[in-house]
Design a protein around this motif. Sequence first.
Motif, PDB file in Angstrom:
ATOM      1  N   UNK A   1       0.833  -1.211   0.000  1.00 24.78           N
ATOM      2  CA  UNK A   1       0.000   0.000   0.000  1.00 24.78           C
ATOM      3  C   UNK A   1       0.865   1.257   0.000  1.00 24.78           C
ATOM      4  N   UNK A   2       2.006   1.196   0.686  1.00 31.75           N
ATOM      5  CA  UNK A   2       2.895   2.354   0.704  1.00 31.75           C
ATOM      6  C   UNK A   2       3.389   2.682  -0.704  1.00 31.75           C
ATOM      7  N   UNK A   3       3.607   1.629  -1.509  1.00 33.04           N
ATOM      8  CA  UNK A   3       4.021   1.857  -2.898  1.00 33.04           C
ATOM      9  C   UNK A   3       2.873   2.415  -3.730  1.00 33.04           C
ATOM     10  N   UNK A   4       1.657   1.933  -3.474  1.00 34.64           N
ATOM     11  CA  UNK A   4       0.489   2.409  -4.222  1.00 34.64           C
ATOM     12  C   UNK A   4       0.275   3.907  -4.009  1.00 34.64           C
ATOM     13  N   UNK A   5       0.382   4.352  -2.742  1.00 37.16           N
ATOM     14  CA  UNK A   5       0.092   5.751  -2.415  1.00 37.16           C
ATOM     15  C   UNK A   5       1.359   6.614  -2.307  1.00 37.16           C
ATOM     16  N   UNK A   6       2.520   6.005  -2.559  1.00 31.64           N
ATOM     17  CA  UNK A   6       3.786   6.723  -2.454  1.00 31.64           C
ATOM     18  C   UNK A   6       3.941   7.344  -1.071  1.00 31.64           C
ATOM     19  N   UNK A   7       3.723   6.515  -0.059  1.00 37.58           N
ATOM     20  CA  UNK A   7       3.860   6.941   1.333  1.00 37.58           C
ATOM     21  C   UNK A   7       4.883   6.040   2.027  1.00 37.58           C
ATOM     22  N   UNK A   8       5.606   6.575   3.001  1.00 35.81           N
ATOM     23  CA  UNK A   8       6.526   5.758   3.788  1.00 35.81           C
ATOM     24  C   UNK A   8       5.747   4.933   4.804  1.00 35.81           C
ATOM     25  N   UNK A   9       6.265   3.760   5.113  1.00 31.15           N
ATOM     26  CA  UNK A   9       5.678   2.970   6.191  1.00 31.15           C
ATOM     27  C   UNK A   9       6.239   3.433   7.527  1.00 31.15           C
ATOM     28  N   UNK A  10       5.476   3.210   8.594  1.00 32.62           N
ATOM     29  CA  UNK A  10       5.946   3.495   9.953  1.00 32.62           C
ATOM     30  C   UNK A  10       5.546   2.307  10.824  1.00 32.62           C
ATOM     31  N   UNK A  11       6.258   1.227  10.629  1.00 30.92           N
ATOM     32  CA  UNK A  11       5.958  -0.045  11.289  1.00 30.92           C
ATOM     33  C   UNK A  11       6.840  -0.188  12.518  1.00 30.92           C
ATOM     34  N   UNK A  12       6.223  -0.290  13.681  1.00 29.74           N
ATOM     35  CA  UNK A  12       6.956  -0.477  14.928  1.00 29.74           C
ATOM     36  C   UNK A  12       6.725  -1.905  15.421  1.00 29.74           C
ATOM     37  N   UNK A  13       7.814  -2.654  15.570  1.00 30.09           N
ATOM     38  CA  UNK A  13       7.727  -4.041  16.024  1.00 30.09           C
ATOM     39  C   UNK A  13       8.234  -4.136  17.462  1.00 30.09           C
ATOM     40  N   UNK A  14       7.563  -4.925  18.296  1.00 25.15           N
ATOM     41  CA  UNK A  14       7.989  -5.042  19.699  1.00 25.15           C
ATOM     42  C   UNK A  14       9.356  -5.700  19.822  1.00 25.15           C
ATOM     43  N   UNK A  15      10.084  -5.315  20.854  1.00 22.52           N
ATOM     44  CA  UNK A  15      11.404  -5.889  21.112  1.00 22.52           C
ATOM     45  C   UNK A  15      11.461  -6.460  22.521  1.00 22.52           C
ATOM     46  N   UNK A  16      12.242  -7.507  22.688  1.00 18.39           N
ATOM     47  CA  UNK A  16      12.416  -8.113  24.005  1.00 18.39           C
ATOM     48  C   UNK A  16      13.071  -7.094  24.932  1.00 18.39           C
ATOM     49  N   UNK A  17      12.480  -6.923  26.112  1.00 14.07           N
ATOM     50  CA  UNK A  17      13.015  -5.945  27.057  1.00 14.07           C
ATOM     51  C   UNK A  17      14.027  -6.567  28.007  1.00 14.07           C
ATOM     52  N   UNK A  18      13.743  -7.786  28.458  1.00 10.79           N
ATOM     53  CA  UNK A  18      14.596  -8.418  29.469  1.00 10.79           C
ATOM     54  C   UNK A  18      14.824  -9.878  29.092  1.00 10.79           C
ATOM     55  N   UNK A  19      15.891 -10.139  28.347  1.00  9.59           N
ATOM     56  CA  UNK A  19      16.212 -11.517  27.985  1.00  9.59           C
ATOM     57  C   UNK A  19      16.999 -12.127  29.138  1.00  9.59           C
ATOM     58  N   UNK A  20      16.397 -13.112  29.792  1.00  7.99           N
ATOM     59  CA  UNK A  20      16.983 -13.654  31.010  1.00  7.99           C
ATOM     60  C   UNK A  20      18.232 -14.483  30.714  1.00  7.99           C
ATOM     61  N   UNK A  21      19.207 -14.356  31.609  1.00  6.05           N
ATOM     62  CA  UNK A  21      20.459 -15.082  31.430  1.00  6.05           C
ATOM     63  C   UNK A  21      20.561 -16.288  32.364  1.00  6.05           C
ATOM     64  N   UNK A  22      19.469 -16.586  33.088  1.00  3.75           N
ATOM     65  CA  UNK A  22      19.526 -17.672  34.062  1.00  3.75           C
ATOM     66  C   UNK A  22      19.713 -19.026  33.386  1.00  3.75           C
ATOM     67  N   UNK A  23      18.897 -19.302  32.399  1.00  2.00           N
ATOM     68  CA  UNK A  23      18.949 -20.581  31.695  1.00  2.00           C
ATOM     69  C   UNK A  23      18.839 -20.336  30.196  1.00  2.00           C
TER      70      UNK A  23
END
Length: 410
Positions: free
Chosen positions: A187-209
């Motif tokens: 759709x961004x190509x159809x309307x010549x608009x930039x995408x603004x896609x925000x994907x979640x990221x891991x906040x606390x990757x545990x090191x215990x195991x």
Amino acid sequence: MRISYEWLKTMVDLPDDPQTLVKEFVRTGTEVQGVERVGADLKNVVTGQIVSKVPHPNSDHMWLCKVSVGSKSVDADGKPVPLQIVCGAQNFNAGDKIVVAMEGAELPGGVKIKKSKLRGIDSCGMNCSERELGLGSDHSGIMILPADAPVGVDFPEYMGLSDTVFDCEMTPNRPDCLSMVGVATEVSAIFDEDTHIELPRIKHERLLEPTARLVDVRIDAPEMCSRYTARVVRHVKIGPSPEWLARRVRAAGARPINNVVDVTNYVMYLTGQPLHAFDLGKLSVRDGKRHIVVRAAKAGEELVTLDGKQRMLTPDMAVISDDGKTPVCLAGVMGGANSEIDEGTCDVLLEAACFDAAHISRTSRDLDLMSEASIRYERQVDAASCDEVSAIAAALFEECCGAEVCAGMV
């Protein structure tokens, strides 16, 4: 592919009128099979709470309920008065928060709600299922809202339901458009608009195991599976999904089940990469680890899939097996009942894999079992995306399930 206009608008700037996008889809070769308005016309449909539930005196399966709708039903002095509603569903209890169609409501399909008698008892409204509200196909029971849902609020306002959903037929050469990210890019190509896609990221990757200490993976059938990754998340709290997540899963055409399953479905609709969640505690332990083996099914081997049906397997079908022995998933098509997520699940093994398109297609056809996962694998998925998509799901397990993410993946 069902495309939520409201969801799409969070990724790319769109015209106010959804019909503009419909015309552009048609112009650029995407068939729009249907356009559905969701939620905006649900007048006199409100949130409510079951105050009491007693058996109907003239029925062996119906209930006589008192339902609070707050200030939406008051007496001459302005004090809230519960509605009396006769209900045939079996999946609710006193105290549950529900959705109530009051007198004067008109539901999708033209169903008009008015005061009536059911088996000789007055009923002043209807407790609604998802299908009656036009939110999905489930009508096995009424829709149960989270315990913290307010009472007496217009349901479309509570749910943020005003949306337009397109049902589009994606051609076989565009597997990228079997995802919201792919559609946003198109759709961004159809309307010549930039995408603004925000994907979640891991906040606390545990090191215990680290995951590598808990699980190992072996592929015995590389012609059926080119890549298989596994990640472990601990201490998930099973429960209903947040409303934003459940709403997007419904818009995509699925029924919300619980927060873990809904996260895997949501991420598949978001990225186009199917995922599967196993209950880690239901897998056997050897030498302190769980051992995942991807192999061909054995002739005559059987598996009960998540839909409750017993499937007879053949060597042309790939399975995910517990230490090379018991099948726990029909690879790329549907999980097994013997490893499914339930209310007792504490730890989850998350699969992100790439299975051979031809094998998945034959398996789906031979078993007459088509799933959203098999549709995407038949069109081919990008094996290089498994790491990123697994991390997105893990981040949402943190956010929506209170989980702790073990370091790394295998």
